[in-house]
Design an enzyme around this catalytic site. Structure first.
Site, PDB file in Angstrom:
ATOM      1  N   ARG A  25       0.852  -1.186   0.000  1.00 46.21           N
ATOM      2  CA  ARG A  25       0.000   0.000   0.000  1.00 46.21           C
ATOM      3  C   ARG A  25       0.889   1.237   0.000  1.00 46.21           C
ATOM      4  O   ARG A  25       1.912   1.276   0.679  1.00 46.21           O
ATOM      5  CB  ARG A  25      -0.888   0.054   1.264  1.00 46.21           C
ATOM      6  N   ARG A  52      -7.111  25.553  -6.024  1.00 43.52           N
ATOM      7  CA  ARG A  52      -6.470  24.316  -5.582  1.00 43.52           C
ATOM      8  C   ARG A  52      -5.921  23.594  -6.805  1.00 43.52           C
ATOM      9  O   ARG A  52      -6.669  23.165  -7.679  1.00 43.52           O
ATOM     10  CB  ARG A  52      -7.458  23.428  -4.826  1.00 43.52           C
ATOM     11  N   PRO A 102      -8.244   8.055   5.130  1.00 42.62           N
ATOM     12  CA  PRO A 102      -7.435   7.082   5.855  1.00 42.62           C
ATOM     13  C   PRO A 102      -7.043   5.857   5.033  1.00 42.62           C
ATOM     14  O   PRO A 102      -6.200   5.077   5.464  1.00 42.62           O
ATOM     15  CB  PRO A 102      -8.319   6.691   7.044  1.00 42.62           C
ATOM     16  N   GLY A 103      -7.614   5.700   3.856  1.00 44.57           N
ATOM     17  CA  GLY A 103      -7.224   4.591   2.996  1.00 44.57           C
ATOM     18  C   GLY A 103      -5.811   4.726   2.458  1.00 44.57           C
ATOM     19  O   GLY A 103      -5.179   3.734   2.113  1.00 44.57           O
ATOM     20  N   GLU A 107      -3.060  11.933   7.349  1.00 44.12           N
ATOM     21  CA  GLU A 107      -3.362  13.323   7.699  1.00 44.12           C
ATOM     22  C   GLU A 107      -4.554  13.401   8.644  1.00 44.12           C
ATOM     23  O   GLU A 107      -5.625  12.886   8.365  1.00 44.12           O
ATOM     24  CB  GLU A 107      -3.662  14.158   6.455  1.00 44.12           C
ATOM     25  N   GLU A 129     -10.421  35.271  -1.770  1.00 41.11           N
ATOM     26  CA  GLU A 129     -11.610  35.966  -1.283  1.00 41.11           C
ATOM     27  C   GLU A 129     -12.036  35.300   0.020  1.00 41.11           C
ATOM     28  O   GLU A 129     -11.843  34.107   0.211  1.00 41.11           O
ATOM     29  CB  GLU A 129     -12.722  35.854  -2.326  1.00 41.11           C
TER      30      GLU A 129
END
Length: 161
Positions: A25, A52, A102-103, A107, A129
């Site tokens: 993983r 973003r 969480p996979g 964080e 803004e």
């Protein structure tokens, strides 16, 4: 942090390949963050708009930021609110801590409710803004795909959505 082989170390995150009984993983390590739910006397909520890169679009979010080494989450929350909006709040409450993904990531985001702000926000630093929204306006943003997970989790925990 998960054990394993580090395959990437960036300025904010690192990625490790971890062996589990189900196979390998990829695990993203992040130092942790805070997010601030700001509610004014009229029951409106403060959101900030910023581009973003990963999403490829502007997003409306609650103010948030990364916890610096040795910094307590509440101190981070107060610093980030001031840096992003020029606001401070006299009343702070801890709401909870959430894992967003969480996979594959460790964080943790510490959520705080800030109340009693009496000034108007002024967008600062990376924020384009900052303004207060009503509950129906926030729901419209979500319908339009302009909201993010930490904002929705925080809003749900404080009864906005």
């Amino acid at each position: 942090m998960a054990e394993g082989t580090c395959v990437h170390k960036g300025s904010l995150i690192s990625v490790r390949v971890v062996e589990t009984p189900g196979g390998s993983r990829d695990v993203v390590h992040h130092p942790g963050a805070v997010a601030i739910i700001v509610r004014d006397a009229d029951g409106r909520f403060l959101l900030v708009r910023q581009f973003r890169v990963a999403a490829g679009q502007d997003m409306w979010e609650i103010p948030a930021g990364t916890v610096e080494p040795g910094e307590e989450p509440l101190s981070t929350a107060k610093r980030e609110l001031l840096e992003e909006t020029g606001l401070s709040a006299p009343r702070w409450s801890f709401v909870g801590t959430v894992f967003l993904t969480p996979g594959y990531s460790d964080e943790r985001i510490h959520l705080f409710l800030a109340e009693g702000v009496s000034d108007q926000p002024r967008a600062r630093s990376e924020v384009d803004e900052a303004r207060f929204f009503t509950r129906p306006e926030i729901l419209d943003l979500v319908q339009d795909g302009l909201g993010d997970g930490k904002t929705l989790a925080a809003m749900a925990l404080t009864g906005c959505v």
